[in-house]
Scaffold this motif. Structure first.
Motif: not given
Length: 568
Positions: A433-434, A462-463, A469-470, A499-500
């Motif tokens: 994820l990084s 994301r959490l 999130g990435y 999705l945001d």
């Protein structure tokens, strides 16, 4: 105590055991019990010691611990470990990327016993010098701590909801529903809440404020309150609360001004006025009348963000927002075949009981070994059970899917012949994820271009309030979905909501359909659908662009058509 509270305490116990280097076999007994409880749907609250031992993974000693937890909320061994542990280390245990073994090194070699001391040691470069740490680990610790600090006092909408509902029930009963209104971020259904704002219509503000001081659900902060404004917290969450009083003839105006964002109110309308200036210039009998007199279609509270809504409202083109009753089925769910708590049958029967026409099961793929990902034999076994259940539960239908891990190079988990055996595929990133934005975006786009990808799952990983999130180029990812006819998920889990909502309108403009998915790992996870619905509505999602408003026969035809196109 419910199962979640029990596993939370058992996890803390196992972390402290590892911190104090307790016998590894004893630690394994705790981790085994935690896994068994997570996988089980049996409530442990009222079980005897003997009944607990009948559950796989729970031995005599753990059964005794659970009995103690049910009686007192703690257990003797945990209390013993806590007396040996500096209090501040409990906070350090919450930092992402730091396990008990590394914390033990920090404690013993640098005498770090609090997050404050840890941050100072990182900033001075002392942590990077430790064996097994290095500069990269030190920087990630700083980032994690800064992220935690920036989120203090913030709560998920779903966490705040029960307390807010309880408060409003009491206020409505005591003072009348017509005199009380929620405003601010909560009224706009923001995903993260750090303040609850309420308006109280009264011609006796001092009496109203006094009447609020001794309510059980809220705690009064006398220093910051005033004769016209009550300030304090919702007691259960320590979530900030403000209750404004206003005269009855200002009630509608206060709702208009305090619900919308500054950007919404500053939006220009006719005669070079801003919307906020217009609201201040007249009196209105309702919010609907206020928008109508401003020459605008009525704008629902969740849309009052100052994005696209004013221009659409001027042209009477605001969408009719999707509603819960529109949703015909739910996709992206997990069963005991991977890391879910309930069997495929239980997930299907409960879904049918909730009135849905279909269930999309999409357990983890084989690379996700940490989540019990399905090897090819388990895929075949699950698909066989799906065929049998579909005969039994018809006309309700289970669609065979998989949450295929997007591998580091952007390819999907499983060989092509296995991918072809599913009705649909949710493609998601769970590892490595990084990434920087360029790599993360390229990885997603390659997966989107794979003809077997039906739905892009939780695009940023994301959490909320736990990890960022990435970073991705949302525009490029959405454009790729438009080009490849890929649906984007709105993951309805309150920790994700990804999705945001800020990108929903762009997706709709590009013709990309969105699927509201609960990512349910248990039956109760279906109830998260309403939070995904809130996200969609905030972005202007209508029924026509929502993927899972399709009926069972319509979505079956869609899946069949898509698979036929791949064969060509």
């Amino acid at each position: 105590m419910d199962n979640k509270k029990i596993t939370k305490i058992l996890k803390l116990t196992s972390q402290l055991m590892e911190l104090h280097e307790v016998n590894a076999f004893k630690i394994r007994s705790y981790t085994s019990a935690i896994y068994s409880i997570d996988q089980s749907s049996v409530p442990l609250e009222n079980l005897s010691k003997e009944e607990l031992q009948n559950i796989g993974g729970i031995g005599k000693s753990i059964a005794e611990v659970i009995c103690q937890l049910n009686e007192s909320g703690t257990h003797a061994y945990l209390e013993e470990l806590l007396t040996e542990t500096p209090q501040g280390l409990l906070e350090v245990l919450q930092i992402k990327g730091l396990g008990p073994k590394k914390i033990k090194v920090l404690w013993k070699e640098l005498n770090i016993t609090s997050t404050h001391e840890l941050l100072e040691a990182c900033q001075s470069g002392e942590v990077a010098k430790l064996k097994g740490f290095g500069q990269k680990t030190q920087e990630s610790i700083i980032q994690a701590m800064e992220y935690i600090a920036s989120n203090q006092g913030k709560w998920h909408y779903a966490q705040a909801e029960p307390a807010v509902n309880a408060l409003m029930d009491v206020l409505n009963d005591r003072f009348g529903k017509a005199n009380i209104a929620l405003t601010g971020d909560y009224a706009r259904s923001l995903e993260i809440i750090d303040l609850i704002e309420v308006i109280f219509s009264t011609d006796q503000p001092s009496t109203a404020i006094q009447s609020l001081k001794n309510m059980d659900l809220i705690s009064w902060d006398q220093k910051t309150s005033s004769p016209f404004t009550w300030r304090g917290t919702l007691s259960d969450l320590e979530l900030k609360l403000v209750i404004y009083t206003c005269p009855p003839d200002k009630f509608i105006l206060e709702q208009l001004l305090r619900t919308a964002t500054r950007a919404h109110l500053l939006s220009p309308i006719e005669n070079h006025q801003s919307l906020g200036e217009f609201f201040l210039s007249e009196k209105f009998a309702s919010q609907e009348e206020a928008y109508a007199k401003a020459g605008l279609q009525y704008i629902a509270p969740e849309l009052r963000e100052g994005q696209f809504e004013i221009e659409l409202a001027k042209e009477n083109k605001l969408p009719t927002l999707v509603e819960e009753a529109d949703l015909k089925g739910i996709l992206h769910n997990h069963s005991t075949y991977s890391d879910g708590k309930h069997s495929l049958r239980e997930m299907a029967e409960f879904c049918k009981e909730q009135g849905y026409e279909y269930l999309g099961i999409s357990d983890h793929s084989q690379t996700a070994t940490y989540a019990g990902g399905l090897d090819i034999d388990k895929v075949k076994a699950q698909q066989a059970e799906i065929r049998q259940l579909n005969e039994e539960l018809a006309p309700f239908k289970i669609f065979s899917g998989i949450e295929s891990d997007i591998l580091n190079d952007g390819s999907l988990d499983y060989p092509e012949e296995v991918l072809a055996s599913f009705d649909f595929i949710v493609s998601s990133i769970h590892s490595s994820l990084s990434m920087d934005q360029k790599k993360a975006t390229a990885r997603l786009i390659k997966a989107i271009q794979n003809p077997y990808t039906t739905i892009l799952g939780h695009p940023t990983g994301r959490l909320l309030l736990r990890r960022e999130g990435y970073p991705i180029n949302h525009q490029a990812v959405i454009d790729a979905c438009a080009e490849n006819n890929v649906v984007i998920e709105i993951n309805a889990n309150p920790w994700r909501l990804d999705l945001d909502w800020r990108w929903v309108h762009y997706a709709l403009e590009k013709g990309v359909k969105l699927s509201i998915n609960p990512d349910a790992h248990e039956k109760d996870g279906y109830f998260h659908m309403k939070y995904g619905l809130l996200v969609g509505r905030k972005g202007g999602l209508n029924k026509e662009m929502t993927f899972n408003v399709l009926s069972r026969s319509e979505i079956e035809a869609y899946f069949t058509s898509r698979k036929e196109q791949i064969k060509k």
